[in-house]
Design a protein around this motif. Structure first.
Motif, short mmCIF file in Angstrom:
data_model
loop_
_atom_site.label_atom_id
_atom_site.label_comp_id
_atom_site.label_asym_id
_atom_site.label_seq_id
_atom_site.Cartn_x
_atom_site.Cartn_y
_atom_site.Cartn_z
N VAL A 1 197.73 -24.82 83.84
CA VAL A 1 198.12 -24.04 85.06
C VAL A 1 198.21 -22.43 84.58
O VAL A 1 197.93 -21.75 85.23
CB VAL A 1 199.52 -24.55 85.31
N ASN A 2 198.48 -22.24 83.25
CA ASN A 2 198.80 -20.98 82.54
C ASN A 2 197.63 -20.15 82.88
O ASN A 2 197.44 -19.04 83.12
CB ASN A 2 199.28 -20.93 81.55
N SER A 3 196.40 -20.75 82.65
CA SER A 3 195.14 -20.12 82.49
C SER A 3 194.83 -19.79 83.84
O SER A 3 194.34 -18.68 84.29
CB SER A 3 194.27 -21.17 82.03
N GLU A 4 195.20 -20.83 85.04
CA GLU A 4 194.98 -20.23 86.19
C GLU A 4 196.00 -19.37 86.99
O GLU A 4 195.41 -18.56 87.69
CB GLU A 4 194.90 -21.66 87.40
N LEU A 5 196.98 -19.39 86.39
CA LEU A 5 197.97 -18.29 86.67
C LEU A 5 197.23 -16.94 86.42
O LEU A 5 197.37 -15.89 87.19
CB LEU A 5 199.31 -18.42 86.20
N LEU A 6 196.87 -16.85 85.33
CA LEU A 6 196.15 -15.46 84.83
C LEU A 6 195.15 -15.19 85.90
O LEU A 6 195.03 -14.01 86.27
CB LEU A 6 195.50 -15.69 83.48
N LYS A 7 194.27 -15.91 86.23
CA LYS A 7 193.26 -15.67 87.12
C LYS A 7 194.01 -15.33 88.24
O LYS A 7 193.25 -14.46 89.11
CB LYS A 7 192.40 -16.74 87.43
N LEU A 8 194.67 -16.05 88.97
CA LEU A 8 195.45 -15.65 90.14
C LEU A 8 195.97 -14.27 90.17
O LEU A 8 196.19 -13.39 91.09
CB LEU A 8 196.61 -16.62 90.61
N ALA A 9 196.70 -13.80 88.89
CA ALA A 9 197.40 -12.68 88.93
C ALA A 9 196.50 -11.55 88.89
O ALA A 9 196.60 -10.52 89.51
CB ALA A 9 198.31 -12.41 87.50
N GLN A 10 195.23 -11.76 88.31
CA GLN A 10 194.17 -10.64 88.46
C GLN A 10 193.78 -10.69 89.69
O GLN A 10 193.34 -9.49 90.06
CB GLN A 10 193.16 -11.12 87.37
N GLU A 11 193.63 -11.72 90.45
CA GLU A 11 192.97 -11.59 91.95
C GLU A 11 193.97 -10.79 92.83
O GLU A 11 193.49 -10.36 93.43
CB GLU A 11 192.77 -12.91 92.35
N GLU A 12 195.50 -11.27 92.75
CA GLU A 12 196.39 -10.60 93.42
C GLU A 12 196.84 -9.27 93.09
O GLU A 12 197.50 -8.72 93.60
CB GLU A 12 197.57 -11.64 93.52
N HIS A 13 196.27 -8.78 91.78
CA HIS A 13 196.60 -7.62 91.13
C HIS A 13 198.40 -7.40 90.94
O HIS A 13 199.06 -6.52 91.42
CB HIS A 13 196.30 -6.38 92.23
N VAL A 14 198.77 -8.58 90.59
CA VAL A 14 200.12 -8.82 89.92
C VAL A 14 200.23 -8.74 88.64
O VAL A 14 199.28 -8.94 87.97
CB VAL A 14 200.88 -9.83 90.76
N ILE A 15 201.33 -8.63 88.21
CA ILE A 15 201.46 -8.43 86.84
C ILE A 15 201.78 -9.84 86.01
O ILE A 15 202.46 -10.82 86.44
CB ILE A 15 202.65 -7.55 86.25
#
Length: 218
Positions: free
Chosen positions: A160-174
Motif C-alpha cells: 500500500v505504501n509503495s502505491e501511495l507514493l505513485k498516487l501522490a506523484q500522480e496527484e501532485h500531493v506531498i
C-alpha cells in the motif's frame, strides 16, 4: 443500522467480504463535536484514526493552528463520510494517515487505494488551496500479542505504501514516508516506539513530530 457487505471475487472461487458502513462507537459523537469547532484558513488538520487521535498535536508541535481530527477505529470510508467537516473550513494543510483499520477489516488494498484517491480529489475539489500531505501506514509489531487483526500484514502495508507514493506523484500531493523511520530491520514497528504493536508511545510521537519539522512540512 443495517450492515452492507461488499464482496469481491479474488479468483479460485474465493470471495472476500468487507463492511464499508460500520463505524466505531465513538464516531458519531466525535464527528458531531468536530462540527461545532471553529474553522479558519490557517488550520493545519491532522486527519485519520487512533494513531492520529492519541496525542495533543498542537502542544507537541507548539502550533495553535494544528487541529486533531483523528477518530479511534476509523477507516478510509469513515474519513470520506466526514471529510466535509474538514474541507468546509478551507484549511491551509491536511496531513492524512489512515488505512491500518481498513486492512484489519480485510478491506482489499486496491479498494483502500481507491479511497485514498477519492479523499485527495475531494479535498482538491472542495478546498482547492489546501496542501495535501499523504503519510504512509506505519508498521506493526506482533510480538506484543495484541490487536492480531492489525498485525502480520507487513507485506500488505509495504505494498500500500509503495502505491501511495505513485498516487501522490500522480496527484501532485506531498508524500511523507513515516514507515522507514519507524520500522526495525525486520520491518516491524520498533518496540521502543509502541506500547501495543500498533499505537505509539510519546517517544514515537516525538519522532514523528521531528520528521515533520526537520523536513519542513510544517
Amino acid at each position: 443500522m443495517a450492515i452492507f457487505l461488499l464482496t469481491l471475487n479474488r479468483g479460485y472461487g474465493q470471495q472476500i467480504s468487507w463492511d464499508s458502513i460500520s463505524r466505531p462507537e465513538i464516531y458519531p459523537s466525535r464527528v458531531a463535536l468536530m462540527r461545532t469547532f471553529r474553522h479558519t484558513k490557517k488550520d493545519i488538520v491532522f486527519l485519520g484514526n487512533s494513531i492520529i487521535f492519541w496525542t495533543e498535536w498542537n502542544e507537541l508541535l507548539r502550533n495553535r493552528h494544528v487541529k486533531n481530527r483523528g477518530i479511534p477505529g476509523d477507516t478510509s470510508y469513515g474519513v470520506l463520510d466526514r471529510l466535509d467537516e474538514v474541507t468546509s473550513g478551507k484549511p491551509a494543510k491536511v496531513f492524512l494517515l489512515i488505512g491500518i483499520n481498513d486492512l484489519a477489516r480485510n478491506i482489499p488494498a486496491d479498494v483502500l487505494l481507491q479511497n485514498f484517491s477519492r479523499i485527495i480529489r475531494r479535498v482538491k475539489s472542495e478546498s482547492a488551496s489546501t496542501r495535501i500531505y499523504i503519510q504512509t501506514i506505519l508498521p506493526t509489531n506482533d510480538s506484543f500479542n495484541k490487536l492480531p487483526n492489525h498485525c502480520n500484514k507487513d507485506a500488505l502495508i509495504r505494498k500500500v505504501n509503495s502505491e501511495l507514493l505513485k498516487l501522490a506523484q500522480e496527484e501532485h500531493v506531498i508524500f511523507i514516508d513515516l514507515y522507514s523511520h519507524f520500522a526495525d530491520q525486520a520491518g516491524k514497528l520498533k518496540k521502543e516506539l509502541t506500547w501495543d504493536g500498533v499505537h505509539l508511545t510519546q517517544e514515537g510521537y516525538k519522532k514523528w513530530a521531528d520528521i515533520l519539522k526537520n523536513e519542513k512540512y510544517l
